[in-house]
Design a protein around this motif. Sequence first.
Motif: not given
Length: 85
Positions: A5-22
């Motif tokens: 679950p910890l790794l999944r949370a890290v991956v989710s946070a990274m995906m969210l940041l990468e997918d955010c538009g300016p």
Amino acid sequence: MNPEPLLRAVVSAMMLLEDCGPGAIDPDTVTRGLDHLGHDLLDLTGTDRNDFLALVDRMAATENDRRTAQVIRELPLAIGMVGAS
């Protein structure tokens, strides 16, 4: 402790940041956030690092969503934990 679950949370946070538009989050903030996440993961050493890499492999292999599996698989390379092969 189950680290998945910890790794999944890290991956989710990274995906969210990468997918955010300016318009959603300032691009400099996105870059800093991803850099900080990667830097913290690079603090893993020895057995912890090997366990982390094995967990990444297991999670990517069992992930149903193709895009999420790819992000998980590429995480160690993206943060500089492993070199390109």
